[in-house]
Design a protein around this motif. Structure first.
Motif, mmCIF file in Angstrom:
data_model
loop_
_atom_site.group_PDB
_atom_site.id
_atom_site.type_symbol
_atom_site.label_atom_id
_atom_site.label_comp_id
_atom_site.label_asym_id
_atom_site.label_seq_id
_atom_site.Cartn_x
_atom_site.Cartn_y
_atom_site.Cartn_z
ATOM 1 N N LEU B 159 0.841 -1.212 0.000
ATOM 2 C CA LEU B 159 0.000 0.000 0.000
ATOM 3 C C LEU B 159 0.870 1.253 0.000
ATOM 4 O O LEU B 159 0.614 2.202 -0.726
ATOM 5 C CB LEU B 159 -0.921 0.002 1.227
ATOM 6 C CG LEU B 159 -2.095 -0.989 1.189
ATOM 7 C CD1 LEU B 159 -2.717 -1.110 2.577
ATOM 8 C CD2 LEU B 159 -3.135 -0.577 0.156
ATOM 9 N N ALA B 160 1.912 1.223 0.825
ATOM 10 C CA ALA B 160 2.794 2.389 0.916
ATOM 11 C C ALA B 160 3.543 2.618 -0.385
ATOM 12 O O ALA B 160 3.887 3.744 -0.729
ATOM 13 C CB ALA B 160 3.783 2.201 2.065
ATOM 14 N N SER B 161 3.810 1.530 -1.116
ATOM 15 C CA SER B 161 4.605 1.652 -2.339
ATOM 16 C C SER B 161 3.781 2.111 -3.534
ATOM 17 O O SER B 161 4.357 2.518 -4.538
ATOM 18 C CB SER B 161 5.241 0.296 -2.679
ATOM 19 O OG SER B 161 5.991 -0.176 -1.602
ATOM 20 N N GLY B 162 2.469 1.981 -3.436
ATOM 21 C CA GLY B 162 1.652 2.472 -4.543
ATOM 22 C C GLY B 162 0.997 1.404 -5.405
ATOM 23 O O GLY B 162 0.446 1.708 -6.468
ATOM 24 N N TYR B 163 1.037 0.142 -4.969
ATOM 25 C CA TYR B 163 0.306 -0.901 -5.726
ATOM 26 C C TYR B 163 -1.163 -0.506 -5.744
ATOM 27 O O TYR B 163 -1.705 -0.048 -4.740
ATOM 28 C CB TYR B 163 0.478 -2.275 -5.064
ATOM 29 C CG TYR B 163 1.846 -2.873 -5.317
ATOM 30 C CD1 TYR B 163 2.027 -3.825 -6.320
ATOM 31 C CD2 TYR B 163 2.955 -2.474 -4.572
ATOM 32 C CE1 TYR B 163 3.283 -4.360 -6.566
ATOM 33 C CE2 TYR B 163 4.209 -3.007 -4.811
ATOM 34 C CZ TYR B 163 4.372 -3.948 -5.813
ATOM 35 O OH TYR B 163 5.617 -4.469 -6.066
ATOM 36 N N THR B 164 -1.797 -0.706 -6.879
ATOM 37 C CA THR B 164 -3.181 -0.252 -6.993
ATOM 38 C C THR B 164 -4.180 -1.400 -6.848
ATOM 39 O O THR B 164 -5.381 -1.209 -6.956
ATOM 40 C CB THR B 164 -3.394 0.506 -8.312
ATOM 41 O OG1 THR B 164 -2.866 -0.281 -9.382
ATOM 42 C CG2 THR B 164 -2.682 1.852 -8.277
ATOM 43 N N PHE B 165 -3.654 -2.591 -6.639
ATOM 44 C CA PHE B 165 -4.488 -3.744 -6.272
ATOM 45 C C PHE B 165 -3.709 -4.483 -5.197
ATOM 46 O O PHE B 165 -2.588 -4.930 -5.441
ATOM 47 C CB PHE B 165 -4.703 -4.648 -7.498
ATOM 48 C CG PHE B 165 -5.507 -5.900 -7.213
ATOM 49 C CD1 PHE B 165 -6.836 -5.983 -7.598
ATOM 50 C CD2 PHE B 165 -4.924 -6.993 -6.570
ATOM 51 C CE1 PHE B 165 -7.577 -7.144 -7.342
ATOM 52 C CE2 PHE B 165 -5.665 -8.146 -6.300
ATOM 53 C CZ PHE B 165 -6.992 -8.228 -6.694
ATOM 54 N N VAL B 166 -4.279 -4.560 -3.994
ATOM 55 C CA VAL B 166 -3.558 -5.207 -2.901
ATOM 56 C C VAL B 166 -4.480 -6.230 -2.245
ATOM 57 O O VAL B 166 -5.598 -5.891 -1.832
ATOM 58 C CB VAL B 166 -3.067 -4.180 -1.856
ATOM 59 C CG1 VAL B 166 -2.312 -4.876 -0.729
ATOM 60 C CG2 VAL B 166 -2.182 -3.120 -2.499
ATOM 61 N N ALA B 167 -4.015 -7.472 -2.189
ATOM 62 C CA ALA B 167 -4.856 -8.534 -1.636
ATOM 63 C C ALA B 167 -4.007 -9.511 -0.837
ATOM 64 O O ALA B 167 -2.782 -9.511 -0.923
ATOM 65 C CB ALA B 167 -5.577 -9.263 -2.760
ATOM 66 N N ASN B 260 -7.568 0.483 -6.823
ATOM 67 C CA ASN B 260 -7.743 1.851 -7.335
ATOM 68 C C ASN B 260 -7.250 1.924 -8.781
ATOM 69 O O ASN B 260 -6.049 1.956 -9.030
ATOM 70 C CB ASN B 260 -6.979 2.840 -6.458
ATOM 71 C CG ASN B 260 -7.217 4.277 -6.871
ATOM 72 O OD1 ASN B 260 -7.910 4.531 -7.866
ATOM 73 N ND2 ASN B 260 -6.656 5.213 -6.129
ATOM 74 N N GLU B 261 -8.186 1.926 -9.687
ATOM 75 C CA GLU B 261 -7.795 1.974 -11.105
ATOM 76 C C GLU B 261 -7.763 3.400 -11.650
ATOM 77 O O GLU B 261 -7.592 3.603 -12.844
ATOM 78 C CB GLU B 261 -8.722 1.080 -11.954
ATOM 79 C CG GLU B 261 -8.427 -0.394 -11.720
ATOM 80 C CD GLU B 261 -8.959 -1.321 -12.805
ATOM 81 O OE1 GLU B 261 -9.984 -0.968 -13.417
ATOM 82 O OE2 GLU B 261 -8.339 -2.386 -13.030
ATOM 83 N N ASN B 262 -7.903 4.370 -10.743
ATOM 84 C CA ASN B 262 -7.843 5.764 -11.218
ATOM 85 C C ASN B 262 -6.413 6.278 -11.353
ATOM 86 O O ASN B 262 -6.192 7.365 -11.872
ATOM 87 C CB ASN B 262 -8.597 6.692 -10.255
ATOM 88 C CG ASN B 262 -10.062 6.314 -10.166
ATOM 89 O OD1 ASN B 262 -10.609 5.751 -11.119
ATOM 90 N ND2 ASN B 262 -10.685 6.578 -9.036
#
Lengths: 639, 317
Positions: B159-167, B260-262
């Protein structure tokens, strides 16, 4: 004063004050006038304040290949330049200086390292002078008949600011133009050439070009009596267009001509400028009329990512490369060994600088020969190529991609800071003879074997080929690329990857292995590789003028080493007439030659101060060696 | 849907019996089947360790790289040929120890790559040393001393690194993981799945029993919606994901934390500086044998800043 064939120039000042701009503009002005030149840039690893200088040689009749001391003209932005270089001005030469610094003393120069200061102090004492600018100026004019021409820099800049309403904070930006103008006037370069040089350099910033030229016009009045004081002969005729570029620039151009489509880099001196130029053209590629695709230039998080992403790009069939210096190359080694294991073409442009560790980030060296040739665990084929000058570097860049793809090996193009950061005039490279050679590209298909044992060079299909799957692995593998520890497969695969050396040596033409300069009638053979070529050729010319039969062997293919051809070319003279020259302590090319040919070279010329070998240094050392006074000469001249 | 491709390779799989990697492998195969990905246009890029071998065990292109470097290899492949579907597999030592810098960099770039972390808290192939996800003070049976390092939280780091899909998934719940993998592959941008994976040989703490008792699914909470649909939802949903990522103990969440796909993908960012990128990416460039790629005129016009016209009276006629 009668005119001369060549002129040496030093432009000195604090790092960050625009000397590189001065170099570029002055070089363009001289080039447009038809002169040839080479300019070395010496600077500290520092953004602002430390002493840096441009050392230039300008010729009216041929391309200068090396630098020499003393020089005829020095333009000093500050007192430090005067203290550092006053012994480098030739008798009856010219020193351009700022009248503001006339009262400066050596102890006031805070940016000078203590070691340098005490050495300069000794020189000043030896000459019986006072450690201040005034005393030095007096000595130069009275004892050396040097024209010390003072200009009130701040007054010139003040006039400029009044004329163009420039904020005083920005005035220091015009110091580079002042230096260019003063030197151009002394050399008697016509107005038009200076004007165009400013215009070309500042491009769309036309007002900046205009303001800089206004400085020239102001100085023209002020320096009227000195115009053409050091006059160059009219230049010999040459082509209507010439190129003025640095080593970094020509390599970037070579990459574009070679069709590089992925370049990765992590910022490092002295490699970064190459990627900077490529980056600038990553869009232009799509804008030009031919549909030639896109060039991705990527600044990665480290050099490991630079090499491994370039290898990844290569797996898709793309011509890919990365560019670095010693510390970065060290980080790339595991990646290079993966490329060797996976028969993957990739080009690594390796600009040497002084090591070990951070070493001398902004100084030159040729001390990484073994690193380029032997780095990596296990044994595998690779190609190491070096270039002796700018034009060689251009064509060798293209050759590197061809060789990488033809033999599916990593290619290390070994250059150095001297070449990277020096500016030279050259004929515009002709592209009509440039050949793209891509090697064995397979269409893949069902049952495709990426590492087929049917041929020494494997069928290479890009990832993404239709109806094709393939595997790659850093482990030993079978023909499909799956991990395999079977001893029989191991022997076949392992030896295949090494035995490529044989066909590499058979396929590369002789002139890409080495070139002999000076004639085949030599009684002494000087040999080396890379950027020592220029000074070596100048030395050979001088010695031949004196009737000494010396030639120079410029070795290009460093690995695999062309053993047979080398033995053949040196067989006419005894071993003790072979002399190796290199910017390193060990003069390591001699060891490499001994290892690969059994020939023992024990005469060595070395310099590892980080500054280039000058012509006089090389001539003195050759004289000492040929007269059997010594077997090894180490040089240290230059600040 | 029955895929026309067989994704199972016929190699014997040499993981220990009962290894969590089998669960990840079968979830991956099923996800590929469901999506019907073309094997010749799909690339599994793996690192080193037990998990690294997965590239050989699937019948799509496989690139088994160096320890920690799967991400930059994958980045080069994806950037050069964006038409390829690129999936990275790596262990916790690989992606979060030796390769942590690349892990962070991929998030910052938001390249359309899926990263699947085989998270078993140990370095298996070298006999069970502590990995970056093993908590401080924990002593697995292979360790002589309790672990002296604090753990890194993979979900929080992603999350901190900027991945836009985290599971996060669980290796032993293959159907759940299969759905996560499908969504991650379909996601536009950098996708990350932290897969909790028991190591039956070296990890006697994080066992199947351990996870069975603690794991719950985020999607079972009707109030938790990880998808950012409008820009103004970005911060609250991100903060909620961060909060959920910190849950570790008696209850361990699996499922999707954040989508977040924006955010612009790297491919979009590259297209801005290299306008021909989408149309002719590097791998689609035609570089023909024998022919120069650009002509003399183009060359001189591209590099005109380096070309000086010599004054007429000096020209060699």
């Amino acid at each position: 004063m009668s005119s001369v064939k060549e002129v040496g120039v030093i432009l000195g000042g604090p790092q960050g004050s625009g000397l590189e701009t001065s170099m570029n503009v002055l070089a363009r002005a001289l080039a447009s006038r038809g002169y040839w030149l080479i300019a070395d840039r010496e600077y500290y690893s520092n953004i602002t304040g430390r002493h840096s200088y441009i050392h230039m040689l300008v010729s009216s009749d041929k391309q200068p290949r090396s630098l020499r001391y003393p020089v005829e003209v020095i333009a000093a932005m500050d007192a430090e330049t005067i203290f550092t270089h006053f012994l480098d001005i030739s008798e009856r030469g010219v020193l351009l200086y700022d009248t503001y610094v006339s009262s400066k003393t050596l102890s006031e120069v805070a940016s000078m390292e203590e070691h340098v200061k005490s050495r300069i102090e000794k020189n000043i004492q030896r000459l019986g002078l006072e450690p201040d600018v005034k005393s030095i100026l007096k000595h130069l004019s009275e004892d050396k008949h040097i024209s010390a021409i003072g200009i009130d820099y701040s007054k010139v800049l003040k006039n400029l600011s009044e004329k163009y309403n420039i904020n005083a904070r920005f005035l220091s930006r015009y110091l580079s133009g002042l230096i260019v103008s003063a030197v151009a006037l002394i050399l008697g370069i016509e107005d038009e050439s200076v004007k165009e040089a400013f215009q070309q350099y500042f491009k769309e910033k036309t007002i900046i070009a205009e303001q800089n030229f206004a400085i020239y016009e102001m100085l023209r009045k002020q320096l009227e009596e000195y115009i053409g004081l050091v006059k160059l002969d009219p230049p010999a005729p040459r082509h209507s267009k010439i190129m003025v570029a640095s080593g970094n620039d020509v390599v970037a151009m070579g990459k574009i001509v070679a069709g590089v489509r992925y370049q990765s880099y992590y910022p490092i001196t002295p490699a970064a400028d190459e990627s900077f130029l490529l980056e600038k053209h990553s869009d232009i590629l799509s804008k030009y009329k031919q549909p030639i695709g896109s060039l991705i230039v990527l600044q990665t998080e480290d050099e490991i990512s630079a090499i491994t992403s370039a290898i990844g790009a290569s797996l898709t069939g793309v011509r890919s490369s990365t560019s670095t210096s010693g510390p970065g190359f060290d980080l790339m080694i595991e990646g290079i060994s993966w490329a060797g294991m996976n028969e993957t073409p990739v080009v690594i442009t390796y600009y040497q600088r002084g090591g070990p560790s951070t070493g001398q980030p902004t100084r030159g060296a040729q001390s990484d020969l073994f690193n380029a040739v032997f780095a990596g665990h296990g044994e595998f084929s690779r190609i190491v190529l070096s270039s002796g000058d700018h034009i060689e570097a251009f064509y060798d860049t293209i050759m590197s991609f061809n060789l990488a793809e033809k033999f599916q090996v990593p290619v290390i193009h070994l250059l150095d800071k001297f070449l990277a950061n020096s500016l030279a005039t050259m004929d515009i490279p002709s592209l009509k003879d440039v050949l793209v050679e891509r090697g064995y590209i397979s269409k893949g298909g069902t049952g495709y074997k990426r590492f087929s044992l049917n041929s020494l060079i494997s069928p290479r299909a890009p990832l993404g080929s239709e109806e094709t799957v393939m595997w790659y692995t850093g482990d030993e593998h079978d023909e499909y690329g799956h991990i395999c520890e079977d001893p029989e497969i191991r022997v076949k695969m392992y030896s295949k990857r090494i035995e490529k050396d044989k066909i590499i040596l058979e396929s590369i033409p002789l002139d890409y292995k080495f070139t002999l300069y000076g004639g085949s009638d030599f009684e002494y053979l000087l040999l080396g590789w890379g950027s020592v070529k220029g000074v070596a050729l100048d030395a050979v010319d001088k010695l031949r003028e004196k009737g000494l039969k010396v030639s120079y062997l410029n070795i290009k293919l460093l690995w695999p080493f062309p053993t047979l051809e080398f033995r053949d070319i040196v067989k006419s003279i005894p071993e003790d007439r072979l002399i190796a020259v290199e910017h390193s302590y060990g003069v390591n090319i001699a060891s490499l030659i001994r290892q690969t040919t059994g020939i023992n070279i024990n005469k060595k010329i070395s310099k590892y101060t980080g500054r280039p070998i000058t012509l006089s240094e090389l001539l003195i050392s050759l004289d000492k060696i040929i007269s059997k006074e010594t077997n090894r000469v180490v040089f240290t001249y230059g600040e | 849907m029955v895929s026309k491709w067989n994704y199972k390779s016929d190699l014997w799989i040499d993981w220990c019996p009962g290894c969590g990697n089998f669960g990840i492998h079968s979830a991956l195969i099923k996800a590929l089947e469901d999506l019907g990905l073309n094997p010749s246009k799909t690339v599994i890029v793996s690192g080193i360790g037990c998990s690294g071998k997965i590239a050989h065990f699937v019948n799509v292109n496989g690139v088994h790289t160096l320890h920690g470097r799967a991400i930059p290899f994958a980045m080069g492949i994806k950037i050069a040929n964006p038409e390829l579907e690129v999936i990275v597999h790596g262990g916790d030592g690989d992606l979060l120890g030796i390769g942590a810098g690349h892990f962070v960099a991929l998030g910052r770039r938001n390249i359309d790559i899926t990263v699947i972390l085989h998270n078993n808290n140990v370095y298996g192939l070298t006999k069970g040393q502590a990995s970056p996800t093993l908590p401080l003070g924990v002593k697995t049976k292979a360790l002589y001393w309790p672990n002296i390092h604090e753990r890194v939280n993979p979900v929080l780091l992603a999350l901190a690194s900027g991945y836009t899909f985290v599971a996060r998934g669980y290796a032993m719940d293959t159907n759940h993981l299969r759905e996560l993998i499908k969504k991650a592959i379909m996601h536009k941008g950098a996708a990350f799945i932290d897969v909790l994976q028991p190591c039956v040989t070296f990890n006697d703490i994080y066992t199947m029993e351990f996870y069975k008792k603690r794991i719950y699914k985020l999607e079972d909470d009707p109030n938790f919606d990880p998808i950012v649909r409008k820009d103004e939802e970005t911060l609250p949903k991100y903060l909620k994901a961060v909060e959920k990522s910190l849950e570790w103990g008696d209850r361990i969440p699996i499922g999707i934390f954040y989508i977040n796909e924006n955010v612009s993908t790297f491919e979009e960012r590259l297209s801005e500086r290299s306008t021909g990128y989408k149309e002719i990416p590097p791998a689609k460039s035609i570089i023909e044998e024998g022919k120069p790629i650009i002509d003399q005129e183009t060359f001189e016009s591209m590099f005109k800043e380096f070309i000086v016209n010599v004054k007429k009276h000096q020209i060699n006629k």
